[in-house]
Enzyme design. Sequence first.
Site, PDB file in Angstrom:
ATOM      1  N   MET A   1     -13.912  22.133  -0.753  1.00 60.07           N
ATOM      2  CA  MET A   1     -13.101  23.327  -0.459  1.00 60.07           C
ATOM      3  C   MET A   1     -13.149  23.546   1.046  1.00 60.07           C
ATOM      4  O   MET A   1     -14.056  23.122   1.725  1.00 60.07           O
ATOM      5  CB  MET A   1     -13.710  24.573  -1.119  1.00 60.07           C
ATOM      6  N   SER A   2     -12.169  24.275   1.539  1.00 56.51           N
ATOM      7  CA  SER A   2     -12.270  24.781   2.898  1.00 56.51           C
ATOM      8  C   SER A   2     -11.700  26.196   2.851  1.00 56.51           C
ATOM      9  O   SER A   2     -11.177  26.620   1.812  1.00 56.51           O
ATOM     10  CB  SER A   2     -11.472  23.911   3.866  1.00 56.51           C
TER      11      SER A   2
ATOM     12  N   ASP B   1      -5.662  -4.088   6.205  1.00 56.55           N
ATOM     13  CA  ASP B   1      -6.238  -3.944   7.538  1.00 56.55           C
ATOM     14  C   ASP B   1      -7.752  -3.786   7.519  1.00 56.55           C
ATOM     15  O   ASP B   1      -8.406  -4.046   8.500  1.00 56.55           O
ATOM     16  CB  ASP B   1      -5.589  -2.777   8.288  1.00 56.55           C
TER      17      ASP B   1
ATOM     18  N   PHE C   1     -13.952  21.698   5.423  1.00 55.09           N
ATOM     19  CA  PHE C   1     -13.986  20.931   4.164  1.00 55.09           C
ATOM     20  C   PHE C   1     -15.179  19.984   4.186  1.00 55.09           C
ATOM     21  O   PHE C   1     -15.463  19.360   5.192  1.00 55.09           O
ATOM     22  CB  PHE C   1     -12.698  20.126   4.034  1.00 55.09           C
ATOM     23  N   THR C   2     -15.909  19.925   3.102  1.00 53.97           N
ATOM     24  CA  THR C   2     -16.935  18.889   2.988  1.00 53.97           C
ATOM     25  C   THR C   2     -16.756  18.186   1.652  1.00 53.97           C
ATOM     26  O   THR C   2     -16.166  18.742   0.716  1.00 53.97           O
ATOM     27  CB  THR C   2     -18.364  19.453   3.040  1.00 53.97           C
TER      28      THR C   2
ATOM     29  N   GLN D   1     -19.004  17.672  -0.423  1.00 58.05           N
ATOM     30  CA  GLN D   1     -19.797  18.324  -1.468  1.00 58.05           C
ATOM     31  C   GLN D   1     -19.043  19.517  -2.059  1.00 58.05           C
ATOM     32  O   GLN D   1     -18.886  19.631  -3.270  1.00 58.05           O
ATOM     33  CB  GLN D   1     -21.145  18.799  -0.910  1.00 58.05           C
ATOM     34  N   THR D   2     -18.565  20.412  -1.187  1.00 55.59           N
ATOM     35  CA  THR D   2     -17.917  21.631  -1.702  1.00 55.59           C
ATOM     36  C   THR D   2     -16.501  21.365  -2.167  1.00 55.59           C
ATOM     37  O   THR D   2     -15.996  22.032  -3.049  1.00 55.59           O
ATOM     38  CB  THR D   2     -17.869  22.718  -0.614  1.00 55.59           C
TER      39      THR D   2
ATOM     40  N   ASP E   1     -10.368  -5.571   2.700  1.00 48.54           N
ATOM     41  CA  ASP E   1      -9.111  -6.229   2.304  1.00 48.54           C
ATOM     42  C   ASP E   1      -9.172  -7.736   2.534  1.00 48.54           C
ATOM     43  O   ASP E   1      -8.335  -8.474   2.021  1.00 48.54           O
ATOM     44  CB  ASP E   1      -7.929  -5.697   3.137  1.00 48.54           C
TER      45      ASP E   1
ATOM     46  N   ASP F   1       0.843  -1.178   0.000  1.00 51.21           N
ATOM     47  CA  ASP F   1       0.000   0.000   0.000  1.00 51.21           C
ATOM     48  C   ASP F   1       0.880   1.230   0.000  1.00 51.21           C
ATOM     49  O   ASP F   1       1.891   1.273   0.687  1.00 51.21           O
ATOM     50  CB  ASP F   1      -0.890   0.005   1.245  1.00 51.21           C
TER      51      ASP F   1
END
Lengths: 576, 703
Positions: free
Chosen positions: B404-405, B539, B398-399, B401-402, B543, B328
């Site tokens: 952005m933050s 983990d 931050f979301t 949907q947007t 997986d 990973d």
Amino acid sequence: MTGNGWLQIALFFLVLLALTKPLGAYMAKVFAGERTWMRGLLRPLETGIYKVCGIDENGEQHWTRYAGGVLLISVVTLLFTYVLQRIQQWLPLNPQGLGNVGQHLAFNTAASFTTNTNWQSYTPETTMSYLTQMIGLATHNFWSAAVGISVAIAFVRGFARHSVKTLGSFWVDFTRATIYVLLPLSVVGALLLVSQGAIQNFDSYTKATTVEGAVQTIPQGPLASQEAIKMIGTNGGGFTNANSAHPYENPTPFSNFLQMIFIFIIPAGLTYTFGKMVKDTRQGWAIFAAMSVLFFAGVWVTYYFEQAGNPNLTKLGIASAATDTQSGGNMEGKEVRFGIANSALFTTVTTDASCGAVNNAHDSLTPLAGLVPLINIELGEVIFGGVGSGLYGVLMFAVLAVFIAGLMVGRTPEYLGKKIEQKEVKMMMLAVLVLAFTILGFAGAGANLGTVGNSLGNHGPHGFSEVLYAYTSATGNNGSAFGGINGNTPYLDTTLGLAMLSGRFLMLIPLLAAAGSLAQKKLVPVSAGTFPTHGPLFVALLVGVMVIVGALTFFPALSLGPIVEHFLMHAGRLWS
Amino acid sequence: MATTMTPPTADPVTLMPKKGSRARPLFDQTIMKRALKDSFVKLNPRTMMKNPVMFVVEVGAAMTTILAARDIASGAGIAGFTFQITLWLWFTVLFANFAEAMAEGRGKAQADTLRKTKTETTARRLVNGNGKTETVAATELRSGDLVRVETGETIPGDGDVIEGIASVDESAITGESAPVIRESGGDRSAVTGGTKVLSDWIKVKITSNPGETFLDRMIALVEGAERQKTPNEIALNIVIAGLTLVFLLAVVTLHPFAIFSVNASGSGTAPSVTVLISLLVCLIPTTIGGLLSAIGIAGMDRVMQHNVLAMSGKAVEAAGDVNTLLLDKTGTITLGNRQAVEFIPLGSVTEAELADAAQLSSLADETPEGRSIVVLAKQKYNIRGREVAAHEAHFIPFTAQTRMSGVDIDARRIRKGATDSVIEFVHEHGGTAPTELMDVTERISRSGGTPLVVADRERALGVIHLKDVVKGGMRERFQQLRAMGIRTVMITGDNPLTAAAIAAEAGTDDFLAQATPKDKMDLIKKEQAGGRLVAMTGDGTNDAPALAQADVGLAMNTGTMAAKEAGNMVDLDSNPTKLIEVVAIGKQLLMTRGALFTFSIANDIAKYFAILPAMFMTMYPVMGKLNIMGLHSPQSAVLAAVIFNALIIIVLIPLALRGVKYKPMSAAALLRRNLLVYGVGGVIAPFPGIWLIDRLLGLLHLA
């Protein structure tokens, strides 16, 4: 040792080397069913046989059925030859009116020729009719060789194929081995031998009056045709008792050279065939190289000790150094026309391969020179070896070598992309055990028997060597002998016959089983982490494993035979 | 990915891992004491029969014991010799038993420690969901029960947290004292019985029945109770047993051969049974036969010392064979988080201006990326985090949907986020994005980084370059793996462009981008279809199928129960890099077996030169010429060989337990080196060894 002698040995090896690739590539094509230049001529014969026998050319067999085919043809031909010997008196082509052969000897001989051993407990000229020699013994020379080649091809398929349950068709391989490989080579071989003076007739024996006025009976017969396949199929059973020392069988130094090439040609070619089949010719050359190393070691020892001769004779004032006019060394039991170098070479070649034809008396070799044929056979006839059996035998050692040392690269061992696991290892060990058990078991059981003791021509350690050599030769399917022993007693005929059957079939079946298991496995791709099985390191490893396994098993026995005899000879102790 | 970061435990140059906290000294006093006792207990023929080689030695020793008793009773001159041979044959068996007991002892000591933590626990089981609890013994809990565990209590069984969050001390299992957070949902919900809640409370749904808990399994594993022979061990055993038979035959037939020779030479006697047994014991591969099981157990133990729990020896063996490593990206190849490395202003905006805006927007951003932006601005432009309380600041989180933050501070509306989201934001405020913006973001993407666009209302200020930071030393390790023939494949959720860049930087052979669990599974199956063995770490519950499919599946202890059940190894440190160490240990295990086997067989040559002349000199005095070591008498020669054969087992115990030295290199180079050391060395070593023992025996007048 002379420069001339080594030059001849080198020439022999170079010619062999040159023939290996063309013949090997040809055989690879034959067994893949591809077009070869012989096809136009022999294809009708091949398809004809398939049609008559109801063989499916594209048929495939599981290893058990493949082994079944091997056993079937062997049992049938064994019985045929046994019966033939028992009734030859009443059959044609018997101008000397030779009687029927006794049951023990008939069994021994039938087993001997079936297993490609060609041990002869009899004097052919006074025992076997022309018919027996031709349709009994000479045909065996083809069948047993073809069986060996087929099994080798099937064994290699275990590596070459992956994720399948079958190893090919025994009947197809057997047919192709006979008509595309053995037949053409024997025809060419026989003609070459005839050109050198080998005889081919059906005359009754000639009576001749010698210069001294004595009357001598000179045997005749169809020699050349049997002679060629005797060598090419690594059979070794002579038409005459003197075998390849007889001027009718092996008339000239050149015919001698040809015979030695014939012995090695198919086993050497098969190493290349093997490389071709696993799609990496380096693998084949690695096997070839390992065989060559042991071959040269054998030649060197034999030649060295034969040329050195017997110190006890030197002490008596007999010159043993080679000069321009005399060969020097130990000429006892040798033909003057071959000399020391070509006798030493022939001895090594015929015991490296499971041929067993002889052009000199092995019984008369100096002790350590006599050790060489013993070791050659005890290693399992893998120095080029018998036709087919040499290849599958050496691959058995390769698998063991990979298993022993392969772990040291930090991977579970793999050879040619196949993981070597429980099943394979079990079968390989079984084969090793069979070899050791048969040789040591029979020799141990027989060593102190009165009936065996009476057969011995010599006392002291040499007598022991004779017993050991007999069972070694039988088990290894070689067929040569320390001639001092009289093998034609019920006990020896029977036990030697059993040793031959055990050495042949109890080895061959486990190996086919291993091949069957290998064929089913997936192919592990090669990476930098893969144990490299080409190149000098692997060659050294393979040689080391063969020598160590062989030496560890047989060293105690050998030390009571040739080794102590050597020390005693130098100490001046002689035996009757 | 829920991984706790632990510093890489391996030395990047040698690849061989340093030992974890559980490492014990090789010859621990208490372990040795117990092993000494066990060596005698193991003499029981029924136990010995499992080891054909040593069983043969035991039978031989029993026979010579009778012969020695007879000789002593009859006062025969040979009695001293027979007695000494008997003694050393018994020692041979005991030494082999001791090696095995030593290897086992380390696991047993470990199990004892674990057992101590498994003290009687009580549980508060919830009754029928009405919130009431009843107190029951932990051993009465069944799968499906719900329990509540509070501060200071021990978690009574394995299970999943279904409610609450708590810090848990898992040192009983992992040996790691730092507490870990366990919470409901996600990949950090699994708890293990025997661990302790340090703060808060959790509601746990029990997933295992008594006797089947992780702790139980762990005890059984380290103790070796469930130990089964691995496939390669079985195959090796067959070869060893086969060789034993061959040598048995060689020795047994020597008797009639010797009788023939006695008759032929008219002098001497056939070798005695004592001498024949001595020869047999010297020839059969006692070195590897005696150490084989110790090597296997020690291999498992070595894995354990690295805090990895292997569910079977087979898994460790398979690790040595692995062709492909699936790693990973996050946490294994790269440090867990992306970091800001560069501010790229657009148009007339200065770099400092952009840095200032970026920092401002990130002040309340607690993600590692956000913090790295604040730090970079501080380092480059000495812009300090400022007091925003004086201003009217409103942070926008931050979301998904947007995407952005940012921060609304005074009149400024600063946003940072995904390229298209921020461009849309600019458009909404009547601005346009400069054309060079797309060039910059694309350049960053192509280099494997992540662009974060920063805007203030209609003005696009510039781009923050976030980059994955590849762990130090990874490139070298991948190179070593490649030299060993192991291909590394990086698994990542990133897009192919980013993935390719990181894979190139880290030096992996291949990568799988935008990997879903199904992609992973398909990759494993594809590799396996090509005959390759695959190792992976994982983990999460998703997986689990891939972990089960892989030949070596290393599950993280922090992971879910499903993942731990599916894998065949569990890393208690939850350090995915450890997969590389596990591979090295697997290889070392196989190499140790091969090396000692080769050594064992190679030894035989010298033993022949010691014993054969001794045996045959009575009938053929000239055989003394084979006595190339110049051993002073036949009896001392035989005795010296037997003593050497016994002592070599003791001498090699440390090697068997520690494993042969392993440096990553190509198979060809490894083979050359090991063949030289153990093959050629094995041929040579016994000569001086036997010679020396012979001298000592002479000096001590023992033979």
